[in-house]
Scaffold this motif. Structure first.
Motif, mmCIF file in Angstrom:
data_model
loop_
_atom_site.group_PDB
_atom_site.id
_atom_site.type_symbol
_atom_site.label_atom_id
_atom_site.label_comp_id
_atom_site.label_asym_id
_atom_site.label_seq_id
_atom_site.Cartn_x
_atom_site.Cartn_y
_atom_site.Cartn_z
ATOM 1 N N ASP A 286 15.855 52.322 11.898
ATOM 2 C CA ASP A 286 16.783 53.044 11.193
ATOM 3 C C ASP A 286 16.821 52.363 9.368
ATOM 4 O O ASP A 286 16.262 51.589 8.898
ATOM 5 N N GLU A 287 17.152 53.453 8.299
ATOM 6 C CA GLU A 287 15.981 53.775 7.175
ATOM 7 C C GLU A 287 17.378 52.506 6.825
ATOM 8 O O GLU A 287 17.114 51.173 6.054
ATOM 9 N N GLU A 288 18.762 52.570 7.106
ATOM 10 C CA GLU A 288 19.821 51.205 6.413
ATOM 11 C C GLU A 288 19.075 49.710 6.131
ATOM 12 O O GLU A 288 19.055 48.886 5.871
ATOM 13 N N SER A 289 18.479 49.121 8.026
ATOM 14 C CA SER A 289 18.371 48.105 8.069
ATOM 15 C C SER A 289 16.754 47.922 7.748
ATOM 16 O O SER A 289 16.450 47.027 6.626
ATOM 17 N N LEU A 290 15.912 48.759 7.412
ATOM 18 C CA LEU A 290 14.779 49.266 6.118
ATOM 19 C C LEU A 290 15.213 48.510 4.886
ATOM 20 O O LEU A 290 14.921 47.583 3.896
ATOM 21 N N ALA A 291 16.364 49.517 3.997
ATOM 22 C CA ALA A 291 16.528 49.080 2.929
ATOM 23 C C ALA A 291 17.544 47.530 2.973
ATOM 24 O O ALA A 291 16.794 46.904 1.716
ATOM 25 N N ALA B 24 5.503 52.733 7.063
ATOM 26 C CA ALA B 24 7.350 53.380 7.494
ATOM 27 C C ALA B 24 6.171 54.680 8.658
ATOM 28 O O ALA B 24 5.163 55.380 7.657
ATOM 29 N N TRP C 126 7.911 56.694 10.713
ATOM 30 C CA TRP C 126 9.505 57.436 11.160
ATOM 31 C C TRP C 126 9.419 59.039 11.625
ATOM 32 O O TRP C 126 7.566 59.514 10.892
#
Length: 174
Positions: free
Chosen positions: A147-152, A170, A172
């Motif tokens: 998910d984007e939050e974990s990557l951020a 990435a 996605w």
């Protein structure tokens, strides 16, 4: 790019005459088939140690119909060719290290592919300089984020660690 000795390399085409059908993106198979004996004779006479093949038509002609620039990308393929002239001679075989690359004409149509094209050329140059480009790096840590939050969060942390070097790939799906 690092090519300094221009007299030490050789360039050729699969089809030995101008492409007269600019409306087509591929070479007619009959043209390739007609020119293959000449290409094989060039390989036999020149006996290159390394071969960089540009475009899908040339890749298929040199490596076979099941190969293309996508499924051979970033790989070194050993091609063994006969060097002897006649069937009754003692067989003499020669190995060529082959890499493939997109055709330069594709860059004219898709300029955003230029960095990938240059990267392939640099990799080929390293191969010709004797570097083992197929060697896998062993000191890397791989992490997968879904998910984007974990990557951020990961990127934010890495930015605070100036001694760390990291890359993000990435892919996605949506």
């Amino acid at each position: 790019l690092g090519v300094e000795d221009y007299g030490s390399w050789y360039m050729s085409n699969v089809v030995k005459f101008p492409h007269l059908l600019p409306s087509k993106n591929t070479l007619p198979a009959t043209w390739v088939k007609s020119c293959l004996p000449l290409l094989h004779q060039e390989f036999r006479l020149v006996a290159p140690k390394y071969l960089l093949v540009f475009g899908d038509d040339a890749v298929k002609a040199v490596l076979g119909r099941t190969h293309n620039t996508s499924n051979t990308a970033a790989r070194v393929i050993d091609l063994v060719i006969p060097r002897h002239e006649f069937a009754d001679e003692t067989p003499e075989l020669h190995a060529i290290k082959v890499m493939t690359c997109m055709h330069p004409a594709r860059i004219a149509r898709q300029p955003d592919l230029y960095p990938q094209f240059v990267g392939t050329l640099r990799q080929f140059i390293r191969l010709t300089q004797g570097q083992d480009i197929s060697k896998k790096e062993t000191d890397l840590e791989f992490q997968t984020f879904y998910d984007e939050e974990s990557l951020a969060n990961f990127v934010d942390y890495q930015i605070t660690q100036p001694e760390n070097l990291f890359a993000v790939d990435a892919e996605w799906q949506g």
